[in-house]
Write a protein that holds these residues in place. Structure first.
Motif, PDB file in Angstrom:
ATOM      1  N   SER A 175      -5.170 -10.661  -0.865  1.00 47.68           N
ATOM      2  CA  SER A 175      -5.033  -9.367  -0.199  1.00 47.68           C
ATOM      3  C   SER A 175      -5.848  -9.341   1.091  1.00 47.68           C
ATOM      4  CB  SER A 175      -5.515  -8.251  -1.120  1.00 47.68           C
ATOM      5  OG  SER A 175      -5.623  -7.034  -0.406  1.00 47.68           O
ATOM      6  N   MET A 177     -11.658   4.864   1.290  1.00 47.57           N
ATOM      7  CA  MET A 177     -11.462   3.645   2.072  1.00 47.57           C
ATOM      8  C   MET A 177     -12.467   3.557   3.213  1.00 47.57           C
ATOM      9  SD  MET A 177      -7.436   2.866   2.533  1.00 47.57           S
ATOM     10  CE  MET A 177      -7.130   4.359   3.426  1.00 47.57           C
ATOM     11  N   ARG A 237      -1.918   5.603   2.536  1.00 45.36           N
ATOM     12  CA  ARG A 237      -2.967   4.631   2.877  1.00 45.36           C
ATOM     13  C   ARG A 237      -2.617   3.908   4.170  1.00 45.36           C
ATOM     14  NH1 ARG A 237      -6.232   0.507  -1.025  1.00 45.36           N
ATOM     15  NH2 ARG A 237      -7.492  -0.386   0.630  1.00 45.36           N
ATOM     16  N   PHE A 245       0.835  -1.194   0.000  1.00 46.66           N
ATOM     17  CA  PHE A 245       0.000   0.000   0.000  1.00 46.66           C
ATOM     18  C   PHE A 245       0.874   1.249   0.000  1.00 46.66           C
ATOM     19  CE2 PHE A 245      -3.424  -2.468   2.492  1.00 46.66           C
ATOM     20  CZ  PHE A 245      -4.041  -2.878   1.326  1.00 46.66           C
ATOM     21  N   GLY A 278     -14.692   5.113  -3.751  1.00 49.52           N
ATOM     22  CA  GLY A 278     -13.256   5.369  -3.828  1.00 49.52           C
ATOM     23  C   GLY A 278     -12.627   5.716  -2.495  1.00 49.52           C
ATOM     24  N   THR A 304     -11.304  -1.742   2.662  1.00 52.30           N
ATOM     25  CA  THR A 304     -11.596  -1.885   1.246  1.00 52.30           C
ATOM     26  C   THR A 304     -11.531  -0.509   0.597  1.00 52.30           C
ATOM     27  OG1 THR A 304     -13.959  -1.540   1.528  1.00 52.30           O
ATOM     28  CG2 THR A 304     -13.149  -3.789   1.787  1.00 52.30           C
ATOM     29  N   SER A 305     -11.509  -0.490  -0.718  1.00 57.53           N
ATOM     30  CA  SER A 305     -11.445   0.806  -1.411  1.00 57.53           C
ATOM     31  C   SER A 305     -12.765   1.544  -1.297  1.00 57.53           C
ATOM     32  CB  SER A 305     -11.084   0.598  -2.875  1.00 57.53           C
ATOM     33  OG  SER A 305     -12.048  -0.213  -3.496  1.00 57.53           O
ATOM     34  N   SER A 318      -7.388  -7.017   2.118  1.00 56.41           N
ATOM     35  CA  SER A 318      -8.560  -6.167   1.886  1.00 56.41           C
ATOM     36  C   SER A 318      -9.821  -6.997   1.684  1.00 56.41           C
ATOM     37  CB  SER A 318      -8.349  -5.294   0.648  1.00 56.41           C
ATOM     38  OG  SER A 318      -7.264  -4.431   0.829  1.00 56.41           O
TER      39      SER A 318
END
Length: 178
Positions: A116, A81, A6, A2, A79, A74-75, A118
């Motif tokens: 990942s 996080m 982030r 990352f 967009g 997560t994103s 995530s």
């Protein structure tokens, strides 16, 4: 992998109790205000640890099962996080269900962790082999060629794949055979 910004955001929001990190981690300076443990130190400690060293008061119970155990960042759909929190119970349930549904057989010793963090699916990929005393090889990326070589070199008997990654692996294998 990352970006630094982030990582800083995740640390500020999650306020982790302990961070386990690799000796070569590029943003180690961001971890200075947290309790940390290097993977190399963890490896050394794990050699001398056995079940007799586990304290009963740290066991999962009905009383502490609802406490948060994991935050997956997560994103987000817009967009930005977002952190999705999971309790000990949810993680225990996922791992237990996987172990019962897809038990390891005696010939399966080596597994791969490549998903990942995530994604919640990383929990099963990480913990199911470990709670079954299997060896787990950690991939730093999902490059199909690197994964193919790891599977061969480490004699991996079990891997969890999404269809798109399986397709990429099969395509690369076909190209290598041409």
């Amino acid at each position: 992998r990352f970006p630094r910004s982030r990582v800083a955001y995740i640390l500020s929001v999650s306020k982790p109790l302990l961070i386990v990190y690799d000796d070569k981690y590029p943003h180690a300076d961001l971890l200075e205000s947290f309790k940390t443990l290097k993977v190399s130190d963890l490896s050394r400690e794990s050699i001398s640890t056995n079940s007799e060293n586990i304290q009963d008061e740290l066991a999962l119970t009905k009383e502490n099962a609802t406490q948060k155990a994991l935050v997956c960042f997560t994103s987000g759909s817009a967009g930005a996080m977002k952190g999705v929190r999971f309790s000990h119970f949810i993680l225990f349930y996922r791992i237990s269900r996987e172990v019962v549904s897809y038990p390891f057989n005696d010939s399966e010793h080596n597994c791969v962790f490549k998903t990942s963090t995530s994604f919640i699916d990383h929990v099963n990929e990480l913990w199911c082999p470990l709670v079954n005393s299997k060896t787990l090889f950690v991939m730093s990326d999902e490059d199909p060629i690197s994964l193919i070589w790891l599977l061969e070199e480490k004699n991996v008997q079990r891997i969890v794949l999404v269809p798109s990654l399986l397709q990429n692996i099969l395509t690369k294998l076909y190209e290598m055979l041409e």
